[in-house]
Design a protein around this motif. Structure first.
Motif, PDB file in Angstrom:
ATOM      1  N   PRO A  34       0.816  -1.222   0.000  1.00 10.07           N
ATOM      2  CA  PRO A  34       0.000   0.000   0.000  1.00 10.07           C
ATOM      3  C   PRO A  34       0.847   1.268   0.000  1.00 10.07           C
ATOM      4  CG  PRO A  34      -0.170  -1.148   2.113  1.00 10.07           C
ATOM      5  CD  PRO A  34       0.562  -2.052   1.183  1.00 10.07           C
ATOM      6  N   SER A  80      -8.670   2.743   7.827  1.00 11.28           N
ATOM      7  CA  SER A  80      -8.229   2.539   6.435  1.00 11.28           C
ATOM      8  C   SER A  80      -6.888   3.235   6.198  1.00 11.28           C
ATOM      9  CB  SER A  80      -9.282   3.110   5.486  1.00 11.28           C
ATOM     10  OG  SER A  80      -8.721   3.347   4.222  1.00 11.28           O
ATOM     11  N   ASP A 278      -5.454  -2.335   0.997  1.00 12.63           N
ATOM     12  CA  ASP A 278      -5.855  -1.637   2.222  1.00 12.63           C
ATOM     13  C   ASP A 278      -6.138  -2.710   3.271  1.00 12.63           C
ATOM     14  OD1 ASP A 278      -6.740   0.180   4.082  1.00 12.63           O
ATOM     15  OD2 ASP A 278      -7.842   1.376   2.625  1.00 12.63           O
TER      16      ASP A 278
END
Lengths: 313, 547
Positions: A34, A80, A278
């Protein structure tokens, strides 16, 4: 029965632990980062490393797991990586569309499949049976997304009767809510309908050959009464089982349907989170999906006792 | 506006405790409640725009994602804005002065500038914002390497003193690609640049309604009541000109499926489709009330084949140059775009059609000859080892381009190890410096934007800063020297000459192999909206009006 339910609920704990361990470590093993996605196209390797450090992704995996599990035990699914919003909030935003789509699909599929399956069994090897079976085979054979595109093209683009895409919450009015669900429910429900119709037919054929059905017919009972009260109730256990399995299939099916019809549900959230890596969202969703699956299985098992008095827990 | 605040404040209060499973249920109930607030706002003039990606990050400095910058340019304002010709024009700045030695820049903000929360914009906010940007963005880092001091004279005037007469100050402050130099409140601008800001409050023409934000689905913006547009009603041109909010509310929507987005546009459910796939253009051209707006060369996308300079065979310049003989740009462009009216062959690294474009180094493309490519590779020491190509499987342009490349290499007799993976994996894998056999790579394909590629300083992929550079890590002191010279060039003629020399050298060193340039038109409902400005790097949405 109560003791059985309590036992089953306790038995879900190890299941959820295994799911949590697997989902966490599988995600960490899977390729992708990510931090690299956040840092963007023009980021250097050093810039990516700096983002990774700030996100805590450079910490030992075991440490990350302990932190996540500790949060989970307190009901905190984390935040998140991208939007910085709590995972609970993101899931809550997406839950209503998915629940609405799942229930409306169930309604459409069960409402149409069981009567057609019963009729097919009643008129076995005659034209109504063959028509139903042709549709059932087509339902299995044609991909759901293709059905979705065809439905959109005919009913939304050409005729303009229904919206192409989107979801309107029930709070915005009953009709806007319903009209947005008609096409997705049909597209998602076709395969499911085919499955239930075939199982209903097979199960009914088995029951209809039993002696007590012959006796009921000999007593002069009305056909509908024989079919619905005597045969269908006794054929219900496999049908209910398939409906339960179907709910699990629906969870995976909504991913495609939500994408094609642009419904902001849990399926889309899952796909987006996986593609973006995520981790907190994917982990939270898998836990929720696994929990839902366990509860559906429990509900199905309990329903057996009501449908078949011979079954006792 | 008060109605929006009233509708959303309660939501904020209730959402603040959403950290527990109990909160999940509460938030679900809230979701229903939020739905109830939507119709009241929806009665205003609304623009429904489907963008190329979803707004998932609200900090345009923390990430370079284009969509984060589109969000940023609605919410925030910039000191300067580059126009469609990449000329910087004042935006928040009312007047400015450059000393004769070009070492001191004095800027004064326009009167009455305010953030959407009503607080005035001061030089404290500006300086903190520029410093944060200067620590994160590549162009900002370069600019700040020449900044000696940045000080406030008062609330409206600040002075930037340079150590050298760096010529790209205003261009950098007004740039429209990568991370834009947006001005935040000081409180947010003090956030570590490696961390995302928590609030999105700016002095731009719109403000985000954060409680209606559904990441992965939609982001809602309403007019900023405190926005003060530039006087003079200057026509909009990219980031320059007077910004007049054209509609009451903008909904940036994300429809993952392009087919669905196209159908939604034809059916009139959306007004604007930023990035329709090239497959859908013939259908959109025929659709009633739908118009396509072709953007210029500056807004084009460039294809790049990046070779890894760290490992054999491409640690040898001869082997890198051999790859030019494999590239027939038409093959790539036909596979990606199809219709020639949306693409052009471009044998340079500087955007073709841009003022600095030249034919420097283009002779490398003169001889398309796959057999010669293999022969030159062998001469450079290649003995048939597998060449690892990172093959993205889920990208609408990079996937077909990689397939064309892999086929061309195989046809030439090169041993290709094409490793299929999603784009998210390519993005992380390409950062690995290890040899290919240990998880590294030899080749990956990517794209970059025409605005950045039009300027040697903004064009980070042309750089050759070794370990500090981008993936592939080309290493050449001459290239870096030329990029630096460009930044200090005083005349247009000098800039052109240096840009040409730079391109020639970069092609000789093969920092990357270009495979063409293409544009994707914007699609919109001509019966509903007007005032669409062609993109120059980022979508310009603030001036769009409803008919």
């Amino acid at each position: 029965m109560t003791a059985y339910i309590v036992r089953r609920l306790f038995a879900t704990i190890p299941v959820m632990v295994v799911v949590a361990v697997f989902v966490f470590f599988l995600l960490r093993i899977a390729p992708g980062d990510p931090a690299a996605i956040i840092a963007g196209e023009d980021a250097t390797a050093e810039a990516i490393e700096a983002v990774r450090a700030k996100l805590g992704l450079d910490r030992p995996v075991l440490e990350q797991f302990v932190l996540w599990t500790w949060g989970l035990l307190q009901g905190d699914f984390g935040v998140s990586i991208f939007s910085n919003l709590p995972v609970t909030r993101l899931m809550a935003q997406r839950m209503e569309p998915t629940i609405a789509l799942t229930l409306s699909t169930l309604l459409v599929a069960v409402g149409l499949a069981i009567p057609t399956g019963v009729i097919a069994a009643w008129k076995a090897r005659r034209w109504p049976d063959r028509v139903v079976m042709v549709f059932a085979v087509m339902g299995f054979a044609v991909p759901g997304f293709l059905i979705a595109y065809v439905l959109i093209w005919i009913f939304a683009v050409k005729l303009g009767w229904l919206p192409v895409q989107g979801y309107r919450p029930i709070a915005e009015g009953f009709w806007p809510f319903v009209e947005g669900l008609i096409l997705p429910s049909l597209a998602l429900g076709v395969t499911y309908m085919a499955l239930i119709a075939r199982i209903t037919r097979a199960s009914m054929l088995d029951v209809l050959s039993q002696d007590y059905i012959r006796t009921a017919n000999s007593k002069g009972l009305a056909t509908t009464r024989v079919l619905l009260l005597h045969a269908l109730k006794n054929a219900a256990v496999p049908i209910v089982t398939v409906i339960g399995i179907g709910i699990a299939l629906l969870i995976s099916g909504v991913v495609i349907t939500e994408t094609v019809f642009n419904i902001p549900g849990l399926g889309r959230l899952t796909v987006d989170a996986v593609l973006k890596r995520d981790y907190p969202i994917v982990q939270g969703l898998i836990i929720v999906f696994a929990g839902a699956k366990v509860l559906v299985n429990l509900a199905i098992d309990i329903s057996y006792a009501f449908l078949d008095p011979r079954i006792r827990y | 506006m008060d109605r929006v605040h009233a509708a959303t404040t309660g939501a904020t209060m209730r959402l603040s405790g959403t950290r527990t499973i109990g909160g999940l249920a509460a938030a679900l109930a809230l979701g229903l409640g939020l739905g109830a607030t939507t119709p009241a706002i929806a009665q205003d003039k609304v623009l429904k725009a489907v963008m190329h990606a979803d707004v998932r990050v609200i900090d345009p400095i923390w990430t370079t994602q284009t969509i984060a910058n589109i969000h940023g340019m609605l919410v925030y304002d910039t000191l300067f804005g580059n126009d469609a010709n990449m000329e910087p024009k004042p935006q928040m700045v009312g007047k400015y002065d450059i000393s004769a030695d070009r070492l001191t820049y004095t800027f004064t903000l326009r009167d009455g500038l305010k953030f959407s929360d009503g607080t005035p914009v001061t030089t404290k906010d500006v300086i903190a914002s520029l410093r944060r940007w200067g620590k994160k963005d590549g162009v900002g880092i370069r600019l700040f390497s020449f900044v000696e001091t940045l000080t406030a004279s008062d609330d409206k005037t600040f002075v930037m003193k340079l150590t050298k007469p760096y010529g790209m100050v205003l261009d950098s402050l007004g740039k429209t690609n990568s991370s834009v130099a947006v001005i935040m409140r000081e409180v947010e601008a003090m956030t570590d640049p490696q961390q995302q800001v928590k609030e999105s409050i700016g002095s731009g023409p719109y403000m985000m309604v954060k409680d209606l934000w559904v990441p992965g689905s939609k982001a809602i913006y309403v007019k900023n009541p405190h926005y003060v547009p530039r006087p003079g009603n200057e026509p909009p041109s990219s980031f320059a000109g007077t910004k007049i909010a054209g509609v009451d509310r903008i909904e940036l929507l994300w429809i993952a499926d392009s087919q669905t987005a196209m159908s939604a546009l034809i059916a009139g459910e959306i007004d604007f489709f930023e990035n329709p796939g090239t497959d859908f253009l013939p259908m959109l051209e025929k659709a009633r009330n739908v118009k396509l707006l072709k953007t210029g060369d500056l807004d084009s996308t460039h294809g790049m084949i990046r070779l890894n300079h760290l490992h054999p065979p491409f640690d040898n310049p001869k082997a890198r140059q051999a790859m030019y003989h494999l590239i027939n740009q038409e093959d790539f462009l036909r596979a990606i775009v199809g219709d020639p009216k949306y693409y052009r062959v471009c044998h340079g690294l500087i955007t073709c059609g841009a003022p600095l474009a030249s034919d420097g180094g283009s002779h490398f493309f003169k001889d398309y000859n796959p057999k010669k490519a293999l022969q030159l590779l062998k001469e450079a020491g290649y003995k048939g080892e597998p060449i690892t190509v990172l093959q993205a499987t889920d990208h609408n342009t990079i996937t077909p381009a990689t397939q064309v490349l892999v086929q061309a290499m195989r046809d030439a007799g090169i041993n290709v190890d094409a490793q299929a993976m999603d784009w998210g994996t390519v993005v992380s894998r390409r950062a690995k410096k290890e040899p290919p056999a240990q998880g590294g790579w030899n080749i990956f394909v990517t794209t970059t934007g025409g605005v950045g590629s039009a300027n040697p300083v903004l064009h980070t992929w042309i750089g050759a800063a070794c370990d500090k550079g981008l993936f592939g890590w080309p290493c050449d002191a001459k290239i870096e020297e030329l990029r630096n010279d460009f930044a200090f060039a005083q005349t247009d003629a000098d800039k052109k000459r240096i840009a040409r020399d730079l391109q020639t050298r970069a092609m000789e060193q093969v920092v990357y192999i270009p495979f063409g340039q293409w544009t994707t038109p914007l699609a919109y409902r001509s019966d509903r909206i007007e005032g669409i400005v062609p993109n120059t790097g980022l979508a310009v949405l603030w001036g769009i009006k409803r008919k």
